[in-house]
Design a protein around this motif. Sequence first.
Motif, mmCIF file in Angstrom:
data_model
loop_
_atom_site.group_PDB
_atom_site.id
_atom_site.type_symbol
_atom_site.label_atom_id
_atom_site.label_comp_id
_atom_site.label_asym_id
_atom_site.label_seq_id
_atom_site.Cartn_x
_atom_site.Cartn_y
_atom_site.Cartn_z
ATOM 1 N N ALA A 96 3.416 -6.246 0.072
ATOM 2 C CA ALA A 96 2.732 -5.875 -1.171
ATOM 3 C C ALA A 96 3.171 -4.517 -1.711
ATOM 4 C CB ALA A 96 1.225 -5.879 -0.939
ATOM 5 N N VAL A 97 3.970 -3.809 -0.936
ATOM 6 C CA VAL A 97 4.285 -2.428 -1.322
ATOM 7 C C VAL A 97 5.176 -2.325 -2.567
ATOM 8 C CG1 VAL A 97 5.318 -0.241 -0.565
ATOM 9 C CG2 VAL A 97 3.828 -1.516 0.985
ATOM 10 N N PRO A 98 6.270 -3.139 -2.695
ATOM 11 C CA PRO A 98 7.134 -2.955 -3.865
ATOM 12 C C PRO A 98 6.360 -3.070 -5.184
ATOM 13 C CG PRO A 98 8.242 -4.318 -2.251
ATOM 14 C CD PRO A 98 6.834 -4.117 -1.746
ATOM 15 N N LYS A 99 5.452 -4.027 -5.265
ATOM 16 C CA LYS A 99 4.721 -4.209 -6.514
ATOM 17 C C LYS A 99 3.826 -2.990 -6.818
ATOM 18 C CE LYS A 99 1.768 -7.368 -9.083
ATOM 19 N NZ LYS A 99 0.484 -6.650 -8.989
ATOM 20 N N VAL A 100 3.143 -2.509 -5.792
ATOM 21 C CA VAL A 100 2.304 -1.324 -5.978
ATOM 22 C C VAL A 100 3.153 -0.134 -6.408
ATOM 23 C CG1 VAL A 100 0.993 0.415 -4.708
ATOM 24 C CG2 VAL A 100 0.351 -1.985 -4.526
ATOM 25 N N MET A 101 4.342 -0.054 -5.846
ATOM 26 C CA MET A 101 5.221 1.062 -6.209
ATOM 27 C C MET A 101 5.591 0.989 -7.697
ATOM 28 S SD MET A 101 6.306 3.750 -4.611
ATOM 29 C CE MET A 101 6.527 3.527 -2.848
ATOM 30 N N GLU A 102 5.796 -0.207 -8.185
ATOM 31 C CA GLU A 102 6.065 -0.361 -9.632
ATOM 32 C C GLU A 102 4.905 0.154 -10.467
ATOM 33 O OE1 GLU A 102 7.100 -4.395 -10.770
ATOM 34 O OE2 GLU A 102 8.718 -4.405 -9.269
ATOM 35 N N GLU A 103 3.701 -0.228 -10.060
ATOM 36 C CA GLU A 103 2.515 0.215 -10.791
ATOM 37 C C GLU A 103 2.358 1.737 -10.746
ATOM 38 O OE1 GLU A 103 0.101 -3.896 -9.679
ATOM 39 O OE2 GLU A 103 -0.794 -1.975 -9.198
ATOM 40 N N LEU B 17 12.936 -5.535 1.568
ATOM 41 C CA LEU B 17 11.671 -5.010 1.024
ATOM 42 C C LEU B 17 11.776 -3.513 0.749
ATOM 43 C CD1 LEU B 17 8.698 -6.570 3.046
ATOM 44 C CD2 LEU B 17 9.064 -6.685 0.579
ATOM 45 N N GLU B 18 12.394 -2.796 1.687
ATOM 46 C CA GLU B 18 12.538 -1.345 1.540
ATOM 47 C C GLU B 18 13.374 -1.034 0.300
ATOM 48 O OE1 GLU B 18 12.796 0.995 5.199
ATOM 49 O OE2 GLU B 18 14.452 2.099 4.291
ATOM 50 N N VAL C 267 13.831 0.851 -5.319
ATOM 51 C CA VAL C 267 14.248 0.645 -6.709
ATOM 52 C C VAL C 267 13.097 1.017 -7.642
ATOM 53 C CG1 VAL C 267 14.803 -1.131 -8.440
ATOM 54 C CG2 VAL C 267 16.042 -1.065 -6.251
ATOM 55 N N ALA C 268 11.918 0.523 -7.304
ATOM 56 C CA ALA C 268 10.728 0.833 -8.111
ATOM 57 C C ALA C 268 10.414 2.325 -8.095
ATOM 58 C CB ALA C 268 9.530 0.039 -7.603
ATOM 59 N N ALA C 269 10.493 2.921 -6.920
ATOM 60 C CA ALA C 269 10.172 4.351 -6.779
ATOM 61 C C ALA C 269 11.172 5.192 -7.565
ATOM 62 C CB ALA C 269 10.180 4.740 -5.305
#
Lengths: 470, 470
Positions: free
Chosen positions: B80-87, B113-114, B119-121
């Motif tokens: 669930a982390v990548p999506k939260v990072m986008e937000e 995943l990392e 990418v989002a971060a």
Amino acid sequence: MKDEKIDAIFNPKSVALIGASNKEGKMGYVFAKNIIDGYRGKIYMVNPSEEQVFGLKCYPDVRSIPDSIDLAVIVIPAKAVPKVMEELAEKGTKAAVVITAGFSEAGPEGKKLEEEMMVAANKGKIKVVGPNCFGIYNCNIGLNASLGVGTPPQGGDISFVTQSGAYGMAIFAFALDHHMKFAKIMAHGNKAGIEDYEILRYLGEDDETKVICLFLESVNKGREFLEEAKKITPKKPIVATKTGRTAGAARAAASHTAALAGSFTAYEAAFKQSGIIFARNGMDLINIAKGLDWQPLPRGPRVGIITNSGGTGVELADLCEEAGLVVPELSEETQEKIRELIPPYASSRNPVDMTPVWPKFVELYSKIIKILYESSEIDIIIPIILQRAAMMPEVCQAVADTVNQCLASDRKKPTYVCWVSVRSAQGNMDILQKNRVPCYDWPERTARAVGAIYGYVEFLKRRAISFEGR
Amino acid sequence: MKDEKIDAIFNPKSVALIGASNKEGKMGYVFAKNIIDGYRGKIYMVNPSEEQVFGLKCYPDVRSIPDSIDLAVIVIPAKAVPKVMEELAEKGTKAAVVITAGFSEAGPEGKKLEEEMMVAANKGKIKVVGPNCFGIYNCNIGLNASLGVGTPPQGGDISFVTQSGAYGMAIFAFALDHHMKFAKIMAHGNKAGIEDYEILRYLGEDDETKVICLFLESVNKGREFLEEAKKITPKKPIVATKTGRTAGAARAAASHTAALAGSFTAYEAAFKQSGIIFARNGMDLINIAKGLDWQPLPRGPRVGIITNSGGTGVELADLCEEAGLVVPELSEETQEKIRELIPPYASSRNPVDMTPVWPKFVELYSKIIKILYESSEIDIIIPIILQRAAMMPEVCQAVADTVNQCLASDRKKPTYVCWVSVRSAQGNMDILQKNRVPCYDWPERTARAVGAIYGYVEFLKRRAISFEGR
């Protein structure tokens, strides 16, 4: 055959305390208390100004004692010692421990006194321990003829000879904290009447001594000492450390690094050739002795590390390799057995890293120790018990139980614990060490102790001496 | 100028905890408790299945938070982390500490995943600590965004960066046992979003950080790291240790001694050139940091040893010389001053051996420390406090008071205590260490810590940088 004079020091039928006292704070008081506390042979108190000491009849002088004396313990002032030694010689006394200071260590006048004392002792063939020393113990008969407080518990295998009284006793106190048990202890100070090789020979022949520990500042008659060591090391281990040179030269030695280093290296080489395990310092000395006493000898250098902290596993692996051990990759077969137990993000490689899954610690430490114990790929097991694991008494109990179950099987293999924790968790070490599972403080001390123990095995292998079953 | 993103990690105006929980045992519970405990900025709890966490309003997601976020602490499952990072990126969040494991350390899927997370971060220019890490502290503002229990006391000067969470925290717990105080702590695990040189630069510029401590498994961008170190070491000390290589390669590294040794030596040489103090292991690391933090730097290598045990003095003198220090003969004039105080059978030479005259310990330790402090022959004072001395709180108090009286004078000179004692006396160490007099366990660790500290002074001297008054 055992030297009967040295045997009289450790197994006397009778002990005379010269300078016994009822006055608290006096040496004669401390020694009277210590000797009466556990010793079950005949005790003669000697002091012209006392009638009784601790309820025992007190004799005005040695001559008045109606019986023969095996061991005299002397705590009277230096000046009075030569005359008493003459009287003891006349009585046929076998041995004397001279606690009193103020002899050769105190300058020319003291040196003269020491010579006079030794002339009297030699005439009567009295074996002298000291002068200027801390005294002796035979823990297995409850004899404490030393400045130390309390008689250590019986049932010990380690004999310990120390030239430095205070440091030796610090090592000894540390060892008691770690539940080590001793056989015989001698702090022989000026070593005026006893050669290093004599005491070494005695301990080599002593059935109650399984490990010999030496804290040396100087070695008398080095050639004889090394010859004696060569005879003993194939049968039982000798661990020794060597600091400075003589007490008097120590300060000078310290300011001449080259000379010191040379001397150090020379000792190290000579010791190694004789199969003596060379400890770098007092702490290592006692750590090595503990591992030798409690665990069987490793058959090879291959270490299996089990850890709850990856970083500590890596550090310990590094230090093990530096100490001459090997931390091999585990076979796929063994790794598969381990993988069935640990979380998917943990590591089945060596070090086996269970990660901080504390609810599974009890199960994982036990099962992984067993897998490594039964594997032919590993000779030595080192569980790292760190922080949370160290704080859990049930983890310590499980490790202790598992190790002793494994050792009860035919196949012998040693386990040593690398302990990394806070002060408040130290009590849990007791669970392991009361069960003869040695704990060492942090990776460096662990690796060094285990490396030194394996060095002894290599010596035995070179000499083609079997070490199975030890 | 300070990196404002990294500053947001340590000095955030607001913290959002993604995965906050009221369920004991959950990560989200531990972190909620830790953050609320001492942090005085704005706290936003985030979890779609909770209304409140620890009495604070809980938001269903990051978007619902009505304010900007400086620091996000993430404890939800990896997937669930990548999506939260986008937000978080959309919200303009400055920094994120990702505690969650199961990323690149867990295989190809986690690696993917990392990458997605980063990418989002990167798109949102979020500075990421972790993933797979223990977290961060800023002790001086009471911020504990870590797995550790309790917020350490404020008022610390040491900042500590550790790649190994568990070992790092063991070192940290040990340090707290010894009354050390910290400024900022970061356990950065996989180091996906932060380079070693960036955090180093930040701490170099941070006024609250007086000593930088690094426990490294790998170094990213080595050249930049060393360049940064070169700029910092003339101003403040960096102490570092390096074990294995990456967490993944560690096991393999350990089985290839030559490669390992080569790497070790290379690190040691590179560190030395940049003025970094190289610690051999985690224990040395913290011991060196303690000495740097609490005592002024020594102006030279000349050690004056004060002991109540001759043997320990000799061992410490040996080990000091091995560690690059000097234990010089004292002048007749200084010896004369000492001789007036000590018993005739004691030694006024260096080591000064007062012998075990315990009724005079308080007076002798104090007076001899003062004599050596005022003498131009000595740069460093090491009192050995052994056994009986260690058991006397009044001796520890006297040494602490004397050292601090001396340090209050114009002339700065460091004192470090070599502590040799049993478990029951350890509490007395607190008297010294609460007063910023460092105690080290037994001679070897003492000599090595002090030697390393003097190594830093030599570096400053070579670069002609003044170290007076530090």
